[in-house]
Scaffold this active site. Structure first.
Site, PDB file in Angstrom:
ATOM      1  N   TYR A 333       0.884  -1.071  -0.050  1.00  0.00           N
ATOM      2  CA  TYR A 333      -0.109   0.020   0.130  1.00  0.00           C
ATOM      3  C   TYR A 333       0.704   1.172   0.058  1.00  0.00           C
ATOM      4  O   TYR A 333       1.845   1.274   0.813  1.00  0.00           O
ATOM      5  CB  TYR A 333      -0.938   0.144   1.060  1.00  0.00           C
ATOM      6  CG  TYR A 333      -1.740   1.188   1.631  1.00  0.00           C
ATOM      7  CD1 TYR A 333      -2.938   1.510   1.002  1.00  0.00           C
ATOM      8  CD2 TYR A 333      -1.306   2.031   2.447  1.00  0.00           C
ATOM      9  CE1 TYR A 333      -3.698   2.391   1.005  1.00  0.00           C
ATOM     10  CE2 TYR A 333      -2.185   3.282   2.647  1.00  0.00           C
ATOM     11  CZ  TYR A 333      -3.362   3.565   2.077  1.00  0.00           C
ATOM     12  OH  TYR A 333      -4.197   4.621   2.044  1.00  0.00           O
ATOM     13  N   CYS A 334       0.455   2.202  -0.758  1.00  0.00           N
ATOM     14  CA  CYS A 334       0.996   3.689  -0.904  1.00  0.00           C
ATOM     15  C   CYS A 334       2.591   3.339  -1.258  1.00  0.00           C
ATOM     16  O   CYS A 334       3.069   2.784  -1.917  1.00  0.00           O
ATOM     17  CB  CYS A 334       0.780   4.408   0.390  1.00  0.00           C
ATOM     18  SG  CYS A 334       1.299   6.336   0.268  1.00  0.00           S
ATOM     19  N   LEU A 335       3.573   4.254  -0.343  1.00  0.00           N
ATOM     20  CA  LEU A 335       4.814   3.915  -0.271  1.00  0.00           C
ATOM     21  C   LEU A 335       5.356   2.300  -0.007  1.00  0.00           C
ATOM     22  O   LEU A 335       6.314   2.077  -0.785  1.00  0.00           O
ATOM     23  CB  LEU A 335       5.423   4.845   0.794  1.00  0.00           C
ATOM     24  CG  LEU A 335       6.983   4.706   0.883  1.00  0.00           C
ATOM     25  CD1 LEU A 335       7.764   5.068  -0.273  1.00  0.00           C
ATOM     26  CD2 LEU A 335       7.327   5.642   1.996  1.00  0.00           C
ATOM     27  N   GLY A 337       4.064   0.170  -1.595  1.00  0.00           N
ATOM     28  CA  GLY A 337       4.092  -0.361  -3.108  1.00  0.00           C
ATOM     29  C   GLY A 337       5.214  -0.028  -3.791  1.00  0.00           C
ATOM     30  O   GLY A 337       5.451  -0.975  -4.574  1.00  0.00           O
ATOM     31  N   ILE A 362      -1.519  -1.203  -4.263  1.00  0.00           N
ATOM     32  CA  ILE A 362      -2.682  -0.613  -3.584  1.00  0.00           C
ATOM     33  C   ILE A 362      -2.487   1.089  -3.406  1.00  0.00           C
ATOM     34  O   ILE A 362      -1.568   1.279  -2.692  1.00  0.00           O
ATOM     35  CB  ILE A 362      -3.383  -1.181  -2.347  1.00  0.00           C
ATOM     36  CG1 ILE A 362      -3.580  -2.594  -2.683  1.00  0.00           C
ATOM     37  CG2 ILE A 362      -4.594  -0.391  -2.220  1.00  0.00           C
ATOM     38  CD1 ILE A 362      -4.061  -3.568  -1.486  1.00  0.00           C
TER      39      ILE A 362
END
Length: 598
Positions: A333-335, A337, A362
């Protein structure tokens, strides 16, 4: 105005403030004022460099003024258009004052909660004030678009001008906010005294943020981050949690979740009814999650290389030891990812791509050539100021990062709470999501310097030149199946930019678009039946073409995504108990690292 509003805001019966409560609030106010003065004095004497360029607004608006002066005819046209719009508003306001039905000249954008009180629409004086403000804000935004500026300067001017207009909203003023006026009459002004005391209390703290005031808190491991499990591995950067199974059999292939660094992992394990990780466990997966360390100065030299090799890859090694399985599903998720994308490329370069059966990114970006309003913070002067601050401290404070994220969503995260706590003196509703948001983490200096310059500013991850542990990273070499999940109202990772991730990798990629924003879109349990999601042709040439042909589905994106997961198609084995595999249990979840606060 009073005559006009006899049945509205000013119909509230003026009341005298309770003497005992007034005395209590005044005593509290005096103590908070003293603390605020001491805190301001300490900040003024602090030798540490600011984490931002204080001259950035002045430089941006100087460039803006020069750009406008170079296009006088365009500016004149804007002025003429503005005059017509103001004349239209004055005519509409006068007509409504005479009791005539009129259509609003300008209305709030979808999701703007500042003007949700009925008085902003039902009472002519407040409606006229609201429309005048919205029209002025719209005209300033149009003027910014008129100026010919380079993308970086344009992002700064746009951000600072919107920040100014957000601050000037009539909803933030006790004299022009109808709810504040009504509350002041009802309490005899005690709400404003309590609000001032709340403001001084926040100014006396170290965070520099509006403190959320709620009646109910949460307790880690009890009411939040409560999914049963054990820490089975740890090093300087992370603890690895393995969750206890809730089914007799589990899918053979394990799943490792990689969260971002800026906030703690339990966004994905909030209260049990909304826990993404618990849902995965209940679906029959063996789930591991990284709980990143909340660093102090001793980790200042841990950079991007370390978070990939000592972080993601070390966690993968531990999962393999704990389960005996040669591959896994990576979910991020986010960073987190972005770290996973780098990890995939590094494994491909090492000939170890088979260790990952599928990867999910994500709300994550890998191409940072266009990052919207975040471009306002990646200029050379901004990076130099930030790097000087990092060199001094060895890390960035969690509340400094929280201030940055709050500034981007100021109306929701700054001005909304300010109105609630400073003008209305009301407590907020308990929220597991906001409680988590307040529990942010530090990030080491070396990592942020690597990430800020190599990834954000120079975009080496996509354009080439990024090396990790001496190996050049090439996303096109990644043949691992990659699932991309984005959110339609995401203010951090624009879904259209996230869609471009489909073209970044060399293997098969799939895309799902969820509803809502960056955090709320992620936490969307099927039982809630909220937001909806879209699926479409993943070979579409661009995001708009994809959306034009996409099908909308009701409910949560979680089940649709899980059906595509490689691990959900694997054979099943007897459930794995944490600590009984190749790694012993160290301590119960959620572990020590997530509890560290400064």
């Amino acid at each position: 105005m009073t005559a006009m509003d006899r049945k509205g805001v000013f119909s509230a019966t003026p009341a005298a403030a309770d003497p005992a409560e007034t005395a209590r609030v005044l005593a509290e106010l005096a103590a908070n004022a003293s603390n605020a003065v001491r805190a301001a004095h300490a900040r003024a004497l602090s030798p540490q460099p600011l984490p931002y360029d204080p001259f950035a607004p002045a430089k941006a608006f100087t460039a803006f003024q020069m750009a406008l002066m170079s296009r006088p005819l365009d500016v004149m046209q804007r002025q003429m258009d503005a005059a017509q719009e103001w004349a239209q508003l004055w005519t509409s306001t006068a007509s409504r004052a005479l009791g005539l039905e009129t259509e609003p000249v300008v209305t709030p954008q979808r999701g703007d909660r500042r003007f949700s009180s009925p008085a902003w629409s039902e009472e002519p004086a407040f409606d006229a004030l609201k429309q005048a403000y919205l029209l002025a804000a719209q005209q300033l935004a149009d003027l910014v678009e008129t100026a010919e500026l380079d993308p970086e300067t344009h992002a700064k001017v746009d951000f600072f001008s919107r920040s100014l207009m957000n601050a000037l909203s009539p909803s933030n003023n006790p004299l022009t906010n109808p709810d504040a006026v009504r509350k002041t009459l009802e309490t005899g002004g005690l709400n404003l005294l309590q609000g001032l005391s709340n403001l001084l209390e926040d100014l006396g703290g170290e965070r520099g943020l509006v403190k959320r005031r709620v009646q109910e808190a949460f307790e880690l491991g009890e009411t939040i981050a409560a999914t049963p499990g054990q820490v089975v591995f740890e090093n300087d950067l992370l603890q690895l949690i393995q969750y206890a199974p809730s089914t007799e059999q589990v899918f053979k292939r394990p799943l490792l979740f990689v969260p971002p660094l800026v906030n703690k992992y339990y966004l994905f394990d909030l209260t049990p009814r909304s826990s993404f990780l618990k849902w995965l466990v209940d679906e029959g997966h063996t789930v591991f999650v990284i709980s990143w360390a909340n660093p102090d100065e001793t980790l200042r030299d841990k950079g991007l290389d370390a978070y990939v090799t000592e972080g993601v890859i070390a966690a993968m090694d531990a999962v393999q030891k704990a389960t005996g399985e040669a591959d896994l599903d990576l979910v991020s998720y986010c960073l987190g990812g972005t770290l996973v994308a780098i990890t995939l490329a590094l494994l491909a370069a090492r000939g170890e791509a088979g260790r990952v059966a599928s990867a999910t990114l994500i709300a994550s970006l890998v191409d940072f050539s266009e990052i919207g309003e975040w471009s306002a913070f990646r200029g050379e002067d901004d990076l130099r100021a930030f790097e000087a601050h990092l060199d001094h401290k060895g890390y960035v404070e969690a509340h400094d990062l929280a201030r940055l994220f709050s500034a981007v969503r100021a109306n929701d995260l700054i001005w909304g709470p300010a109105v609630s706590h400073y003008l209305l003196a009301e407590e907020g509703r308990p929220s597991d999501l906001l409680w988590w948001f307040d529990d942010a983490a530090r990030i080491p200096a070396r990592f942020l310097k690597d990430y800020g310059r190599k990834v954000l500013r120079e975009n080496r991850l996509t354009e080439g030149g990024l090396t990790i542990d001496g190996t050049t990273i090439d996303l096109k070499a990644v043949k691992t199946p990659v699932h991309i999940v984005a959110f339609k109202d995401d203010h951090v990772s624009s879904w259209r930019r996230t869609f471009e991730n489909l073209k970044a990798f060399g293997g098969k990629t799939r895309f799902i678009l969820g509803g809502s924003g960056h955090n709320a879109g992620m936490i969307n349990p099927p039982s809630a039946g909220k937001h909806g999601f879209w699926t479409g042709d993943d070979k579409a040439p661009d995001a708009d073409a994809w959306f034009a042909g996409a099908a909308k589905h009701e409910g949560s994106w979680w089940p649709a995504w899980r059906e595509r997961l490689a691990g959900a198609k694997a054979a099943k084995v007897d459930a794995r108990t944490p600590g009984e595999g190749g790694l012993p249990a160290i301590e119960p979840a959620p572990g020590r690292y997530v509890r560290v606060r400064y």
